[in-house]
Write an enzyme that holds these catalytic residues in place. Structure first.
Site, PDB file in Angstrom:
ATOM      1  NE  ARG A   1      -2.433  62.986  -7.981  1.00 47.09           N
ATOM      2  CZ  ARG A   1      -2.353  61.732  -8.478  1.00 47.09           C
ATOM      3  NH1 ARG A   1      -1.899  61.268  -9.848  1.00 47.09           N
ATOM      4  NH2 ARG A   1      -2.382  60.591  -7.756  1.00 47.09           N
TER       5      ARG A   1
ATOM      6  CD  GLU B   1      -3.303  53.894   1.711  1.00 47.01           C
ATOM      7  OE1 GLU B   1      -2.594  54.677   2.236  1.00 47.01           O
ATOM      8  OE2 GLU B   1      -3.761  54.021   0.604  1.00 47.01           O
TER       9      GLU B   1
ATOM     10  CE  LYS C   1      -5.878  56.685   2.453  1.00 46.59           C
ATOM     11  NZ  LYS C   1      -5.048  57.915   2.330  1.00 46.59           N
TER      12      LYS C   1
ATOM     13  CB  SER D   1     -10.709  58.423  -3.538  1.00 46.59           C
ATOM     14  OG  SER D   1      -9.362  58.923  -3.813  1.00 46.59           O
ATOM     15  N   GLY D   2      -8.938  55.729  -4.392  1.00 45.33           N
ATOM     16  CA  GLY D   2      -8.183  54.672  -5.156  1.00 45.33           C
ATOM     17  C   GLY D   2      -8.654  54.837  -6.655  1.00 45.33           C
ATOM     18  N   GLY D   3      -9.118  56.071  -7.230  1.00 41.99           N
ATOM     19  CA  GLY D   3      -9.331  56.276  -8.430  1.00 41.99           C
ATOM     20  C   GLY D   3     -10.928  56.510  -8.950  1.00 41.99           C
TER      21      GLY D   3
ATOM     22  CB  SER E   1      -7.723  59.200   4.302  1.00 43.77           C
ATOM     23  OG  SER E   1      -6.619  59.395   4.348  1.00 43.77           O
TER      24      SER E   1
ATOM     25  NE  ARG F   1      -5.792  58.465  -7.078  1.00 45.36           N
ATOM     26  CZ  ARG F   1      -5.713  57.326  -7.197  1.00 45.36           C
ATOM     27  NH1 ARG F   1      -5.613  57.080  -8.696  1.00 45.36           N
ATOM     28  NH2 ARG F   1      -5.568  56.123  -6.411  1.00 45.36           N
TER      29      ARG F   1
END
Ligand code: 13P
Length: 342
Positions: free
Chosen positions: A32, A177, A222, A264-266, A292, A295
Protein backbone atom coordinates in the site's frame (compact mmCIF):
# COMPACT_ATOMS: atom_id res chain seq x y z
CA UNK A 1 -17.54 -1.03 28.88
CA UNK A 2 -19.06 -4.39 29.76
CA UNK A 3 -16.66 -7.30 29.39
CA UNK A 4 -19.35 -9.84 28.42
CA UNK A 5 -18.69 -11.31 24.97
CA UNK A 6 -22.29 -10.65 23.93
CA UNK A 7 -22.03 -6.96 24.88
CA UNK A 8 -18.68 -6.46 23.15
CA UNK A 9 -20.07 -8.07 19.98
CA UNK A 10 -23.10 -5.75 20.05
CA UNK A 11 -20.86 -2.72 20.58
CA UNK A 12 -18.91 -3.68 17.44
CA UNK A 13 -21.99 -3.36 15.21
CA UNK A 14 -23.87 -0.34 16.57
CA UNK A 15 -26.39 1.23 14.17
CA UNK A 16 -24.68 3.41 11.58
CA UNK A 17 -21.24 2.14 12.58
CA UNK A 18 -18.81 -0.50 11.39
CA UNK A 19 -15.28 -1.79 11.62
CA UNK A 20 -12.08 -0.35 10.18
CA UNK A 21 -9.80 -3.18 9.02
CA UNK A 22 -6.35 -1.67 9.53
CA UNK A 23 -4.67 -5.03 10.11
CA UNK A 24 -2.55 -5.21 6.97
CA UNK A 25 0.45 -7.41 7.70
CA UNK A 26 3.90 -5.85 7.27
CA UNK A 27 4.06 -7.26 3.73
CA UNK A 28 0.64 -5.95 2.70
CA UNK A 29 1.05 -2.46 4.18
CA UNK A 30 4.37 -2.22 2.31
CA UNK A 31 2.46 -2.75 -0.95
CA UNK A 32 0.00 0.00 0.00
CA UNK A 33 2.77 2.44 0.92
CA UNK A 34 4.74 1.51 -2.24
CA UNK A 35 1.66 2.53 -4.25
CA UNK A 36 2.02 6.14 -2.99
CA UNK A 37 5.84 6.15 -3.15
CA UNK A 38 6.39 5.99 0.61
CA UNK A 39 9.03 3.75 2.16
CA UNK A 40 7.53 1.29 4.65
CA UNK A 41 9.18 1.77 8.05
CA UNK A 42 7.83 1.34 11.57
CA UNK A 43 7.42 5.15 11.70
CA UNK A 44 5.64 5.59 8.35
CA UNK A 45 3.31 2.70 9.18
CA UNK A 46 2.61 4.35 12.55
CA UNK A 47 2.10 7.82 11.02
CA UNK A 48 -0.39 6.46 8.51
CA UNK A 49 -2.43 4.59 11.10
CA UNK A 50 -2.23 7.48 13.56
CA UNK A 51 -3.73 9.77 10.91
CA UNK A 52 -6.72 7.42 10.60
CA UNK A 53 -7.23 6.88 14.33
CA UNK A 54 -7.10 10.66 14.98
CA UNK A 55 -9.90 11.36 12.50
CA UNK A 56 -12.28 12.35 15.24
CA UNK A 57 -15.61 12.60 13.42
CA UNK A 58 -15.16 9.27 11.63
CA UNK A 59 -13.94 7.44 14.71
CA UNK A 60 -16.65 8.83 17.01
CA UNK A 61 -19.61 8.55 14.66
CA UNK A 62 -18.99 5.69 12.26
CA UNK A 63 -16.25 3.38 13.53
CA UNK A 64 -17.16 0.97 16.32
CA UNK A 65 -14.07 -1.25 16.10
CA UNK A 66 -10.57 -1.25 14.61
CA UNK A 67 -8.66 -4.38 13.61
CA UNK A 68 -4.94 -3.97 14.25
CA UNK A 69 -1.83 -5.91 13.32
CA UNK A 70 0.53 -7.10 16.09
CA UNK A 71 3.01 -4.27 15.48
CA UNK A 72 0.33 -1.55 15.63
CA UNK A 73 -1.22 -2.89 18.83
CA UNK A 74 2.16 -2.24 20.50
CA UNK A 75 2.86 1.17 18.92
CA UNK A 76 2.36 4.64 20.34
CA UNK A 77 1.38 7.86 18.57
CA UNK A 78 4.06 10.51 18.00
CA UNK A 79 3.15 12.16 21.31
CA UNK A 80 3.57 8.89 23.20
CA UNK A 81 -0.14 7.97 23.57
CA UNK A 82 -0.57 4.25 22.83
CA UNK A 83 -2.57 3.82 19.61
CA UNK A 84 -4.90 1.48 21.51
CA UNK A 85 -5.72 4.40 23.83
CA UNK A 86 -6.56 6.67 20.88
CA UNK A 87 -8.98 4.04 19.63
CA UNK A 88 -10.58 3.54 23.04
CA UNK A 89 -10.91 7.30 23.62
CA UNK A 90 -12.94 7.53 20.40
CA UNK A 91 -15.33 4.92 21.77
CA UNK A 92 -14.26 2.14 19.39
CA UNK A 93 -13.19 -1.37 20.41
CA UNK A 94 -9.58 -2.36 19.62
CA UNK A 95 -9.12 -5.73 17.91
CA UNK A 96 -6.24 -7.85 16.63
CA UNK A 97 -5.54 -10.09 13.65
CA UNK A 98 -4.28 -13.37 15.09
CA UNK A 99 -3.93 -15.72 12.13
CA UNK A 100 -0.46 -16.11 10.64
CA UNK A 101 -1.61 -16.32 7.05
CA UNK A 102 -2.99 -18.70 4.42
CA UNK A 103 -0.45 -21.46 3.68
CA UNK A 104 -0.48 -24.18 0.98
CA UNK A 105 -2.89 -27.02 1.85
CA UNK A 106 -0.99 -30.30 1.63
CA UNK A 107 -2.28 -32.50 -1.17
CA UNK A 108 -4.43 -29.78 -2.76
CA UNK A 109 -2.42 -27.80 -5.23
CA UNK A 110 -3.32 -24.12 -5.37
CA UNK A 111 -5.45 -24.15 -2.21
CA UNK A 112 -4.68 -22.89 1.26
CA UNK A 113 -5.45 -23.40 4.91
CA UNK A 114 -4.94 -20.58 7.38
CA UNK A 115 -2.37 -21.19 10.12
CA UNK A 116 -1.82 -19.76 13.60
CA UNK A 117 -3.43 -22.16 16.10
CA UNK A 118 -0.21 -23.34 17.79
CA UNK A 119 0.46 -21.14 20.80
CA UNK A 120 -2.69 -19.12 20.18
CA UNK A 121 -3.97 -19.46 23.77
CA UNK A 122 -0.87 -17.69 25.12
CA UNK A 123 -0.92 -15.03 22.40
CA UNK A 124 -4.57 -14.26 23.12
CA UNK A 125 -3.81 -13.82 26.82
CA UNK A 126 -1.14 -11.26 25.94
CA UNK A 127 -3.38 -9.47 23.43
CA UNK A 128 -6.06 -9.21 26.10
CA UNK A 129 -3.54 -7.55 28.44
CA UNK A 130 -2.61 -5.15 25.63
CA UNK A 131 -6.27 -4.10 25.33
CA UNK A 132 -7.68 -6.17 22.45
CA UNK A 133 -11.30 -7.24 23.01
CA UNK A 134 -11.92 -8.87 19.65
CA UNK A 135 -9.82 -10.81 17.14
CA UNK A 136 -9.88 -11.72 13.48
CA UNK A 137 -8.94 -14.87 11.56
CA UNK A 138 -9.33 -15.10 7.78
CA UNK A 139 -9.78 -18.38 5.92
CA UNK A 140 -9.38 -18.14 2.14
CA UNK A 141 -11.43 -20.11 -0.39
CA UNK A 142 -10.45 -19.86 -4.02
CA UNK A 143 -12.80 -20.60 -6.94
CA UNK A 144 -11.42 -22.11 -10.17
CA UNK A 145 -12.12 -25.19 -12.25
CA UNK A 146 -12.55 -28.08 -9.77
CA UNK A 147 -11.94 -25.70 -6.89
CA UNK A 148 -12.58 -25.26 -4.07
CA UNK A 149 -12.09 -28.81 -2.89
CA UNK A 150 -14.26 -30.04 -0.04
CA UNK A 151 -10.94 -30.44 1.84
CA UNK A 152 -10.11 -26.73 1.76
CA UNK A 153 -13.60 -25.77 2.96
CA UNK A 154 -13.50 -28.30 5.82
CA UNK A 155 -9.91 -27.52 6.86
CA UNK A 156 -10.56 -23.77 6.97
CA UNK A 157 -13.88 -24.19 8.81
CA UNK A 158 -12.19 -26.38 11.41
CA UNK A 159 -9.40 -23.85 11.96
CA UNK A 160 -11.92 -20.99 12.27
CA UNK A 161 -13.86 -22.93 14.89
CA UNK A 162 -10.74 -23.82 16.91
CA UNK A 163 -9.68 -20.16 16.79
CA UNK A 164 -13.15 -18.94 17.80
CA UNK A 165 -13.37 -21.19 20.85
CA UNK A 166 -9.89 -20.16 22.04
CA UNK A 167 -10.88 -16.48 21.67
CA UNK A 168 -14.04 -16.89 23.72
CA UNK A 169 -12.11 -18.71 26.46
CA UNK A 170 -9.83 -15.64 26.59
CA UNK A 171 -12.72 -13.14 26.82
CA UNK A 172 -12.16 -12.00 23.23
CA UNK A 173 -14.90 -11.81 20.57
CA UNK A 174 -13.89 -13.73 17.44
CA UNK A 175 -14.54 -12.26 14.01
CA UNK A 176 -14.99 -15.39 11.90
CA UNK A 177 -13.93 -14.59 8.33
CA UNK A 178 -14.28 -17.26 5.66
CA UNK A 179 -13.50 -15.30 2.49
CA UNK A 180 -14.49 -16.67 -0.91
CA UNK A 181 -12.22 -14.65 -3.20
CA UNK A 182 -13.57 -12.47 -6.00
CA UNK A 183 -10.05 -11.68 -7.22
CA UNK A 184 -8.15 -14.98 -6.98
CA UNK A 185 -5.82 -16.31 -9.69
CA UNK A 186 -8.67 -17.25 -12.08
CA UNK A 187 -11.85 -15.38 -11.05
CA UNK A 188 -13.85 -15.89 -14.23
CA UNK A 189 -16.66 -17.53 -12.20
CA UNK A 190 -20.15 -16.06 -12.30
CA UNK A 191 -22.30 -14.80 -9.43
CA UNK A 192 -24.23 -18.07 -9.09
CA UNK A 193 -21.01 -20.00 -8.55
CA UNK A 194 -20.01 -17.48 -5.87
CA UNK A 195 -23.43 -18.07 -4.27
CA UNK A 196 -23.13 -21.86 -4.14
CA UNK A 197 -19.51 -21.88 -2.92
CA UNK A 198 -20.21 -19.22 -0.28
CA UNK A 199 -23.31 -21.08 0.90
CA UNK A 200 -21.38 -24.33 1.33
CA UNK A 201 -18.52 -22.49 3.03
CA UNK A 202 -20.84 -20.74 5.51
CA UNK A 203 -22.85 -23.87 6.26
CA UNK A 204 -19.68 -25.88 6.85
CA UNK A 205 -18.24 -23.11 9.03
CA UNK A 206 -21.37 -22.89 11.21
CA UNK A 207 -21.43 -26.69 11.56
CA UNK A 208 -17.81 -26.57 12.77
CA UNK A 209 -18.60 -23.71 15.19
CA UNK A 210 -21.50 -25.76 16.55
CA UNK A 211 -19.30 -28.86 16.97
CA UNK A 212 -16.96 -26.84 19.17
CA UNK A 213 -19.78 -25.16 21.15
CA UNK A 214 -18.88 -21.65 20.07
CA UNK A 215 -21.27 -19.07 21.55
CA UNK A 216 -22.88 -17.51 18.48
CA UNK A 217 -24.06 -14.46 20.43
CA UNK A 218 -20.45 -13.66 21.23
CA UNK A 219 -19.05 -13.63 17.70
CA UNK A 220 -19.23 -11.57 14.50
CA UNK A 221 -19.25 -13.06 11.00
CA UNK A 222 -17.14 -11.40 8.31
CA UNK A 223 -18.14 -12.82 4.93
CA UNK A 224 -17.69 -11.83 1.31
CA UNK A 225 -20.65 -10.51 -0.61
CA UNK A 226 -22.14 -12.60 -3.42
CA UNK A 227 -20.45 -11.11 -6.47
CA UNK A 228 -19.07 -12.48 -9.75
CA UNK A 229 -15.31 -12.98 -10.12
CA UNK A 230 -13.53 -9.86 -11.35
CA UNK A 231 -12.77 -11.54 -14.69
CA UNK A 232 -16.34 -12.75 -15.27
CA UNK A 233 -17.75 -11.25 -18.46
CA UNK A 234 -21.18 -10.78 -16.85
CA UNK A 235 -20.96 -8.39 -13.91
CA UNK A 236 -23.98 -7.93 -11.63
CA UNK A 237 -26.25 -5.01 -10.69
CA UNK A 238 -26.28 -3.59 -7.18
CA UNK A 239 -29.77 -5.04 -6.68
CA UNK A 240 -28.71 -8.54 -7.74
CA UNK A 241 -25.68 -8.54 -5.42
CA UNK A 242 -27.82 -7.35 -2.50
CA UNK A 243 -30.61 -9.82 -3.12
CA UNK A 244 -28.32 -12.85 -3.54
CA UNK A 245 -26.13 -11.93 -0.58
CA UNK A 246 -29.10 -11.54 1.77
CA UNK A 247 -30.62 -14.81 0.54
CA UNK A 248 -27.35 -16.69 1.04
CA UNK A 249 -26.88 -15.28 4.55
CA UNK A 250 -30.50 -15.94 5.56
CA UNK A 251 -30.03 -19.55 4.47
CA UNK A 252 -26.76 -20.15 6.33
CA UNK A 253 -26.36 -17.75 9.26
CA UNK A 254 -28.23 -18.42 12.52
CA UNK A 255 -30.27 -15.55 14.00
CA UNK A 256 -28.25 -15.76 17.20
CA UNK A 257 -25.28 -14.12 15.49
CA UNK A 258 -25.56 -10.42 16.43
CA UNK A 259 -23.74 -8.95 13.47
CA UNK A 260 -22.36 -9.53 10.03
CA UNK A 261 -19.58 -7.17 8.92
CA UNK A 262 -18.55 -7.57 5.29
CA UNK A 263 -15.06 -7.47 3.83
CA UNK A 264 -14.69 -5.42 0.63
CA UNK A 265 -12.49 -7.98 -1.14
CA UNK A 266 -11.45 -5.85 -4.13
CA UNK A 267 -14.69 -3.94 -4.78
CA UNK A 268 -14.30 -0.22 -5.42
CA UNK A 269 -15.11 2.06 -2.53
CA UNK A 270 -18.41 3.14 -4.00
CA UNK A 271 -19.48 -0.38 -5.00
CA UNK A 272 -18.86 -1.65 -1.48
CA UNK A 273 -20.97 1.20 -0.07
CA UNK A 274 -23.80 0.84 -2.61
CA UNK A 275 -24.07 -2.93 -2.04
CA UNK A 276 -24.22 -2.58 1.73
CA UNK A 277 -26.83 0.17 1.60
CA UNK A 278 -29.03 -1.82 -0.77
CA UNK A 279 -28.92 -4.85 1.53
CA UNK A 280 -29.92 -2.76 4.50
CA UNK A 281 -33.13 -1.76 2.72
CA UNK A 282 -34.33 -5.39 3.05
CA UNK A 283 -37.07 -5.89 5.64
CA UNK A 284 -36.67 -8.22 8.62
CA UNK A 285 -32.92 -8.71 8.76
CA UNK A 286 -32.22 -10.84 11.86
CA UNK A 287 -28.68 -9.48 12.38
CA UNK A 288 -26.96 -6.08 12.03
CA UNK A 289 -25.39 -5.83 8.58
CA UNK A 290 -22.38 -3.53 8.40
CA UNK A 291 -18.88 -3.06 7.04
CA UNK A 292 -15.45 -4.27 8.07
CA UNK A 293 -13.60 -2.81 5.14
CA UNK A 294 -9.90 -2.45 4.56
CA UNK A 295 -9.27 -1.18 1.04
CA UNK A 296 -12.80 0.24 0.59
CA UNK A 297 -12.37 2.49 3.66
CA UNK A 298 -8.76 3.48 3.11
CA UNK A 299 -7.97 3.80 -0.59
CA UNK A 300 -8.91 7.48 -0.97
CA UNK A 301 -7.37 8.45 2.36
CA UNK A 302 -4.08 6.75 1.53
CA UNK A 303 -3.90 8.59 -1.79
CA UNK A 304 -4.86 11.99 -0.35
CA UNK A 305 -2.21 11.63 2.37
CA UNK A 306 0.60 10.51 0.08
CA UNK A 307 2.96 10.30 3.06
CA UNK A 308 3.16 14.09 3.56
CA UNK A 309 2.60 15.82 6.90
CA UNK A 310 0.93 18.76 5.14
CA UNK A 311 -1.64 16.34 3.69
CA UNK A 312 -2.79 14.79 6.98
CA UNK A 313 -5.94 16.95 7.03
CA UNK A 314 -6.78 15.96 3.44
CA UNK A 315 -6.25 12.27 4.25
CA UNK A 316 -8.51 12.63 7.29
CA UNK A 317 -11.21 14.37 5.23
CA UNK A 318 -11.14 11.50 2.72
CA UNK A 319 -11.36 8.90 5.48
CA UNK A 320 -14.16 10.78 7.29
CA UNK A 321 -16.15 10.98 4.07
CA UNK A 322 -15.81 7.28 3.33
CA UNK A 323 -16.64 6.32 6.91
CA UNK A 324 -19.72 8.56 6.82
CA UNK A 325 -20.94 7.10 3.51
CA UNK A 326 -20.53 3.57 4.90
CA UNK A 327 -22.25 4.62 8.12
CA UNK A 328 -25.25 5.64 6.01
CA UNK A 329 -25.03 2.35 4.10
CA UNK A 330 -25.14 0.48 7.40
CA UNK A 331 -28.64 1.91 7.93
CA UNK A 332 -29.66 1.68 4.28
CA UNK A 333 -29.88 5.42 3.62
CA UNK A 334 -26.84 6.09 1.39
CA UNK A 335 -27.56 7.69 -1.99
CA UNK A 336 -25.37 8.74 -4.91
CA UNK A 337 -26.51 12.30 -4.25
CA UNK A 338 -24.92 12.26 -0.81
CA UNK A 339 -21.76 10.86 -2.35
CA UNK A 340 -21.62 13.71 -4.84
CA UNK A 341 -22.50 16.40 -2.28
CA UNK A 342 -19.14 15.86 -0.61
P1 13P B 1 -10.71 -5.70 2.44
O1 13P B 1 -11.95 -4.95 2.84
O2 13P B 1 -9.67 -4.83 1.79
O3 13P B 1 -11.03 -6.97 1.68
O4 13P B 1 -10.00 -6.15 3.77
C1 13P B 1 -10.75 -6.61 4.81
C2 13P B 1 -10.01 -7.62 5.56
O5 13P B 1 -9.83 -7.49 6.75
C3 13P B 1 -9.55 -8.81 4.85
O6 13P B 1 -9.13 -9.77 5.76
Amino acid sequence: MSERLEDIAKAMVLPGQGILAADESTGTIKKRLDSIGVESTADTRRDYREMLFRTEDAMKNNISGVILYDETLRQSAKDGTPLVELIKQSGAVPGIKVDTGAKPLAGFDGETVTEGLDGLRDRLAEYYELGARFAKWRGVINIAENRPSRASIVANAHALARYASLCQEAGIVPIVEPEVLMDGPDSTHDINRCFSVTLETLQTTFAALDDLDVNLEGMILKPNMIVPGINCPRQASVEEVAEKTVLCLKTAVPKAVPGIAFLSGGQTEEQATAHLSEMNKSPDLPWALTFSYGRALQAAALKAWGGKTENVAAGQRAFAHRAKMNGLAAIGTWTETQEAAA
